[in-house]
Structure formats: C-alpha cells, structure tokens
Design a protein around this motif. Structure first.
Motif, PDB file in Angstrom:
ATOM      1  N   ARG A   1      49.167  78.076 108.294  1.00 41.62           N
ATOM      2  CA  ARG A   1      50.092  77.983 109.394  1.00 41.62           C
ATOM      3  C   ARG A   1      49.408  76.778 110.338  1.00 41.62           C
ATOM      4  O   ARG A   1      48.463  77.242 110.821  1.00 41.62           O
ATOM      5  CB  ARG A   1      50.425  79.297 110.051  1.00 41.62           C
ATOM      6  CG  ARG A   1      51.505  79.159 111.081  1.00 41.62           C
ATOM      7  CD  ARG A   1      51.770  80.697 111.720  1.00 41.62           C
ATOM      8  NE  ARG A   1      50.558  80.913 112.850  1.00 41.62           N
ATOM      9  CZ  ARG A   1      50.686  82.235 113.405  1.00 41.62           C
ATOM     10  NH1 ARG A   1      51.586  82.823 113.277  1.00 41.62           N
ATOM     11  NH2 ARG A   1      49.712  82.343 114.269  1.00 41.62           N
ATOM     12  N   ASP A   2      50.396  75.876 110.416  1.00 42.35           N
ATOM     13  CA  ASP A   2      49.792  74.754 111.508  1.00 42.35           C
ATOM     14  C   ASP A   2      51.168  74.181 112.110  1.00 42.35           C
ATOM     15  O   ASP A   2      52.425  74.807 111.792  1.00 42.35           O
ATOM     16  CB  ASP A   2      48.791  73.803 110.760  1.00 42.35           C
ATOM     17  CG  ASP A   2      49.774  73.104 109.522  1.00 42.35           C
ATOM     18  OD1 ASP A   2      50.967  73.213 109.666  1.00 42.35           O
ATOM     19  OD2 ASP A   2      48.920  72.494 108.762  1.00 42.35           O
ATOM     20  N   ALA A   3      50.840  72.940 112.568  1.00 43.14           N
ATOM     21  CA  ALA A   3      52.215  72.529 113.266  1.00 43.14           C
ATOM     22  C   ALA A   3      53.141  72.264 112.273  1.00 43.14           C
ATOM     23  O   ALA A   3      54.591  72.013 112.793  1.00 43.14           O
ATOM     24  CB  ALA A   3      51.820  71.037 113.848  1.00 43.14           C
TER      25      ALA A   3
ATOM     26  N   GLN B   1      44.303  69.936 117.367  1.00 49.53           N
ATOM     27  CA  GLN B   1      44.765  70.599 116.155  1.00 49.53           C
ATOM     28  C   GLN B   1      44.526  71.900 115.892  1.00 49.53           C
ATOM     29  O   GLN B   1      43.477  72.497 116.406  1.00 49.53           O
ATOM     30  CB  GLN B   1      44.209  69.791 114.792  1.00 49.53           C
ATOM     31  CG  GLN B   1      44.591  70.418 113.484  1.00 49.53           C
ATOM     32  CD  GLN B   1      45.662  69.519 112.705  1.00 49.53           C
ATOM     33  OE1 GLN B   1      46.788  69.263 113.524  1.00 49.53           O
ATOM     34  NE2 GLN B   1      45.618  69.452 111.554  1.00 49.53           N
ATOM     35  N   GLU B   2      45.377  72.773 115.742  1.00 49.84           N
ATOM     36  CA  GLU B   2      45.035  74.297 115.386  1.00 49.84           C
ATOM     37  C   GLU B   2      45.597  74.704 114.143  1.00 49.84           C
ATOM     38  O   GLU B   2      46.743  74.406 113.837  1.00 49.84           O
ATOM     39  CB  GLU B   2      45.581  75.006 116.592  1.00 49.84           C
ATOM     40  CG  GLU B   2      45.641  76.639 116.318  1.00 49.84           C
ATOM     41  CD  GLU B   2      46.059  77.359 117.706  1.00 49.84           C
ATOM     42  OE1 GLU B   2      45.598  76.835 118.842  1.00 49.84           O
ATOM     43  OE2 GLU B   2      46.792  78.357 117.616  1.00 49.84           O
ATOM     44  N   VAL B   3      44.849  75.403 113.254  1.00 52.44           N
ATOM     45  CA  VAL B   3      45.415  75.909 111.924  1.00 52.44           C
ATOM     46  C   VAL B   3      44.882  77.201 111.723  1.00 52.44           C
ATOM     47  O   VAL B   3      43.733  77.702 111.943  1.00 52.44           O
ATOM     48  CB  VAL B   3      44.515  74.769 110.771  1.00 52.44           C
ATOM     49  CG1 VAL B   3      45.039  75.391 109.525  1.00 52.44           C
ATOM     50  CG2 VAL B   3      45.240  73.250 110.971  1.00 52.44           C
ATOM     51  N   LEU B   4      45.823  78.029 111.234  1.00 50.72           N
ATOM     52  CA  LEU B   4      45.339  79.476 110.574  1.00 50.72           C
ATOM     53  C   LEU B   4      45.637  79.359 109.093  1.00 50.72           C
ATOM     54  O   LEU B   4      46.359  79.119 108.603  1.00 50.72           O
ATOM     55  CB  LEU B   4      46.356  80.468 111.276  1.00 50.72           C
ATOM     56  CG  LEU B   4      46.167  81.941 110.999  1.00 50.72           C
ATOM     57  CD1 LEU B   4      44.883  82.429 111.269  1.00 50.72           C
ATOM     58  CD2 LEU B   4      47.356  82.708 111.134  1.00 50.72           C
ATOM     59  N   VAL B   5      44.588  79.744 108.408  1.00 48.94           N
ATOM     60  CA  VAL B   5      44.293  80.071 107.160  1.00 48.94           C
ATOM     61  C   VAL B   5      44.169  81.458 106.773  1.00 48.94           C
ATOM     62  O   VAL B   5      43.149  81.922 107.160  1.00 48.94           O
ATOM     63  CB  VAL B   5      43.168  79.230 106.673  1.00 48.94           C
ATOM     64  CG1 VAL B   5      43.221  79.120 104.946  1.00 48.94           C
ATOM     65  CG2 VAL B   5      43.201  77.814 106.928  1.00 48.94           C
TER      66      VAL B   5
ATOM     67  N   TYR C   1      41.464  69.291 107.538  1.00 49.35           N
ATOM     68  CA  TYR C   1      42.416  69.171 108.518  1.00 49.35           C
ATOM     69  C   TYR C   1      41.913  68.766 109.649  1.00 49.35           C
ATOM     70  O   TYR C   1      42.636  68.336 110.818  1.00 49.35           O
ATOM     71  CB  TYR C   1      43.027  70.620 108.939  1.00 49.35           C
ATOM     72  CG  TYR C   1      43.786  71.449 107.804  1.00 49.35           C
ATOM     73  CD1 TYR C   1      44.915  70.705 107.101  1.00 49.35           C
ATOM     74  CD2 TYR C   1      43.450  72.583 106.926  1.00 49.35           C
ATOM     75  CE1 TYR C   1      45.512  71.566 106.120  1.00 49.35           C
ATOM     76  CE2 TYR C   1      43.968  73.162 106.184  1.00 49.35           C
ATOM     77  CZ  TYR C   1      45.216  72.733 105.629  1.00 49.35           C
ATOM     78  OH  TYR C   1      45.709  73.427 104.459  1.00 49.35           O
ATOM     79  N   PHE C   2      40.646  68.563 109.650  1.00 50.98           N
ATOM     80  CA  PHE C   2      39.744  67.968 110.961  1.00 50.98           C
ATOM     81  C   PHE C   2      38.956  66.885 110.862  1.00 50.98           C
ATOM     82  O   PHE C   2      38.198  66.819 109.594  1.00 50.98           O
ATOM     83  CB  PHE C   2      39.227  69.230 111.686  1.00 50.98           C
ATOM     84  CG  PHE C   2      40.067  70.639 112.024  1.00 50.98           C
ATOM     85  CD1 PHE C   2      40.608  70.552 113.149  1.00 50.98           C
ATOM     86  CD2 PHE C   2      40.341  71.596 111.065  1.00 50.98           C
ATOM     87  CE1 PHE C   2      41.289  71.564 113.513  1.00 50.98           C
ATOM     88  CE2 PHE C   2      41.193  72.571 111.510  1.00 50.98           C
ATOM     89  CZ  PHE C   2      41.459  72.511 112.622  1.00 50.98           C
TER      90      PHE C   2
END
Length: 448
Positions: A402-404, A330-334, A167-168
């Motif tokens: 959970r992301d955008a 960018q912000e992502v919760l796994v 993702y990054f």
C-alpha cells in the motif's frame, strides 16, 4: 539440487511446515519429522494424509529424537539422506541442531533466534551472542544457514530489504507491525509456545533508534495503527529477533517492532509477572520439589495447536517504511493478511503457525532450487527477497503493498523496474518451476 527434508519439532509451526513440504515434495523429496515425542510426529503425518497434502511419491516418516544430542541428530541427518534441516523446534535447540548440520553438511533453517534457558531478552545484537559466532564454521563447511526465516523474523526482514531496494533512495524508519485480530474463544492462551512467548516480554525491550540501541520497558510505549482489513488496533513497542540483524545489515537509523495486545492479555500477563510466575529461575516448593514457575504456567495453559479448530478472524503483519525517493517523502506499507479459518481448512492450523511455517518451507525450496543455496550463514535481509515473495504468493501467503498509488498484490517483477536481466530470468524460472497447484490458495488469500 538438494532434496529430502528433516523437520525438527512437532508443534504448530512444524505441523504447517510438514504440510507445505509434502505439498511441494516433487522438489523436496522425502519428508522426515523428528521430536522427543514421536506420537506428535505420527499425528502430523496422519494429518497430511487426511488432507491429501502430499503432491508426489516419497517417504513420510516419524522419528524419536532428542535434538540436544548433536551426535544423534547428525546420525539421523545422514541415515535419512536429508540435505535440508528445518529447525521448527524450541529456540533452545538452535545451536545444537546447527552443529549437527555443519557436521553432516546439511543446510540449516530456523524461525527464531537462539535462547539460553537461563537468560531472557539478551543484550543486542543478540545474534552476536550465538549464531554469528558460527559463521566461519558454516563457510568452511560450505553449509547454507538461513537464520530466522519464519514471518517475524523472516518475511518482515525480506519486506524491509525489498522496500529499501525498490521504493526508496533513503529510508529513515521501518516500523514492523504485528496485529492478530483473531479470537480463539479461550479465557487465556498464547498463540505459540507459552514459555517462549512470555520470555520475550519479561525483561528489557530493545529498539533501534537514531542508529543505536535503546532500552525500554514492556508496555511503556503505545501506538495505534490503522491497518488494512483488520482496522485500528493498539500496539506496544516490543523487542524482537529481526531488529538484531536488520539494524546491522540495512543501514536504517530507526527500526522498531510493534505488537498488538488486548487489555485482557496485558492484565493477565501483569498478574502472572508480578507474582513471579513468569520467572525462568527455579524455586523450591514446601515439599522440597524444585520447579520453574514459567514451565508450570506453560503446562497449565492450552497447547497453541489446540486453538486452531475454533480460531476466527485475521492477522495483519507488515513493514511500514518511511523515507524519500527523488527528493520527495515516501511511505510504503508491505504486508500480509492471513485468515485463521482458511489456514485450518487447508492444513489444520491457526494463522500464527501458518505465517511462520510457510516461509521456512519457501526458503527450503529456494535452497533446493539453488537460488538461496549460498554456502554460508545469512539473515534473510542479506538475500534477494524477490523470489521469496514470489514463491510465497503461490504457496498461499500473499504479500500486498500500500502506497500513494493504491493497494495491490506485490508482484516483484512488476514492482522492480531496476531488476537486472539476469534477475528477471531467475524469477521467470521460479514461476515456471513452482507454479503448479498453488493458484487457488493464493487467490483465496488475495480476496480473504
């Protein structure tokens, strides 16, 4: 293809690991369980039979073993023909069990960093004090050793690696958040071995910030997080195993671990600690008997395995990763959600043990299948996380992201547009090989 598994230990994590090995023994073969107290091993085998967990024919056998006795452990590995050893016992055993695996040529797995009984919260990187010193021996023996492959450490390491690679372009921080929103109904208890639990918090709390180690005090830094399903909870910056390897291998400048604590736990902990009852140093009573205060506290608290029948609620553990992709923030919760009651219904455990026991068996299966059988020592973030996440999804420990774009089950093949043709082929083989009789459990946890 590696078959036959020896599980060291007979506590809550070993209980789950044995059930999951039995559910997948078409691949893993005979299951042997060894502990100083053989009756505990017998009880796990009885539970497997009661739950009808065993998938195919094969031995389920209990053994009495002092795992600190390297020669005895080596002999047992050879006698049972076990090619994979899951160390689900105390972290005090790690180096002894690893030595036996190197001698016998068996793959080694554990769920926590090694601990010296006389030391707590050692200086970072902690792995450098023990496990990493044995790297060359593992390589020379061609022995696969996967360190810290429970949930945290373990799954959260894989989450960090997957997020970073998928993702990054650049990652600025990883905050590992561990919330237990469940209730066991006891006045006070710990969710795993009280001795190990308390030792995590009685000295320096280390975090990785701005590419260097930072020393903190326990309960010094508080942060509230709004997490999926379980809602908003207060957490505290805590030192933890995974920081000691992720800081080395991921190249991320800020990695922190946050654990949820209720006010009641904090109050009891502070009283015990201030009275000296959490000390690992021996004291002498008026009668001349030498005792270790922490071991006395452990003896009077409930056995964590005994909490399972009445445990309710859910856990939420995950990595909140922040950085940038294509020049945009960018912000992502796994993360994973696990239900205490569902775990008890399936294997007779609470969710804390379940979240540690499932991953180590998934890792054993990937070693047996060849995908993680690397022939040397690794931490989880050094391995391809995609087949690990995919397999756990099918074993009842479902990963979500959970992301955008929203909140969804993480399916690595779909998420990773950058997968090579070879990687995609491996993932398809894995689904075909391990996809049997796991879908119902996975569906329960996706909706639970």
């Amino acid at each position: 293809m590696k078959r036959n598994v020896l599980i060291i230990g007979a506590g809550g994590v070993a209980h789950v690991a044995a059930h999951k090995c039995a559910q997948n023994n078409i691949l893993l073969g005979d299951i042997h369980i060894a502990s100083r107290t053989v009756t505990k091993c017998d009880a796990i085998i009885a539970s497997i039979r009661e739950k009808d967990s065993q998938c195919g024919p094969g031995q389920l056998k209990a053994h009495a073993l002092d795992a600190l006795d390297i020669s005895a452990t080596t002999a047992l590995i050879r006698e049972t023909g076990c090619q994979i050893v899951i160390n689900a016992g105390s972290p005090f055993l790690n180096m002894a069990v690893m030595s036996a695996c190197i001698e016998a040529g068996a793959a080694y797995l554990d769920t926590a960093i090694h601990e010296d009984p006389a030391k707590v919260c050692e200086a970072p990187p902690w792995y450098g004090n023990y496990e990493w010193k044995r790297r060359e021996e593992c390589s020379q023996a061609g022995v696969t050793a996967v360190l810290g492959v429970g949930f945290d450490p373990g799954v959260v390491n894989a989450y960090g690696r997957f997020a970073l690679d998928t993702y990054f372009d650049k990652v600025d921080s990883i905050d590992i958040i561990d919330i237990n929103a469940g209730s066991h109904g006891r006045y006070f208890a710990t969710n795993f071995d009280p001795e190990i639990n308390f030792r995590e918090f009685t000295s320096t709390v280390w975090s990785w910030e701005k590419n260097q180690w930072k020393a903190n005090k326990m309960f010094e830094h508080r942060q509230e997080w709004d997490m999926p399903v379980v809602g908003t909870h207060a957490t505290y910056l805590t030192g933890h195993d995974e920081l000691h390897s992720m800081s080395k291998h991921l190249g991320v400048p800020n990695i922190r671990f946050w654990m949820g604590f209720g006010e009641h736990y904090i109050n009891v902990f502070n009283v015990l600690n201030n009275l000296g009852l959490l000390s690992e140093k021996p004291v002498r009573t008026a009668e001349g008997q030498e005792v270790v205060p922490l071991k006395v506290v452990k003896a009077i608290l409930p056995d964590p395995a005994s909490l399972a029948p009445t445990y309710s609620g859910k856990t939420c553990i995950g990595d909140l990763v922040k950085g940038s992709k294509d020049g945009k923030k960018q912000e992502v919760l796994v993360y994973n959600i696990c239900d205490h009651k569902t775990c008890f219904e399936e294997v007779g455990s609470q969710a804390i043990s379940y979240t540690a026991g499932v991953p180590v068996v998934a890792a054993a299966m990937l070693i047996a299948d060849g995908q993680w059988d690397v022939g040397h020592m690794v931490n989880v973030e050094e391995l391809n996380p995609a087949p690990f996440i995919e397999l756990m999804n099918r074993m009842g420990l479902v990963t979500r992201v959970r992301d955008a774009s929203g909140d969804r089950v993480l399916e690595p093949q779909k998420e990773r547009a950058s997968l090579t043709v070879e990687d995609q082929s491996d993932a398809q083989v894995l689904v075909g090989h391990f996809g049997y009789q796991q879908s119902t459990l996975a569906e329960q946890r996706m909706t639970g």
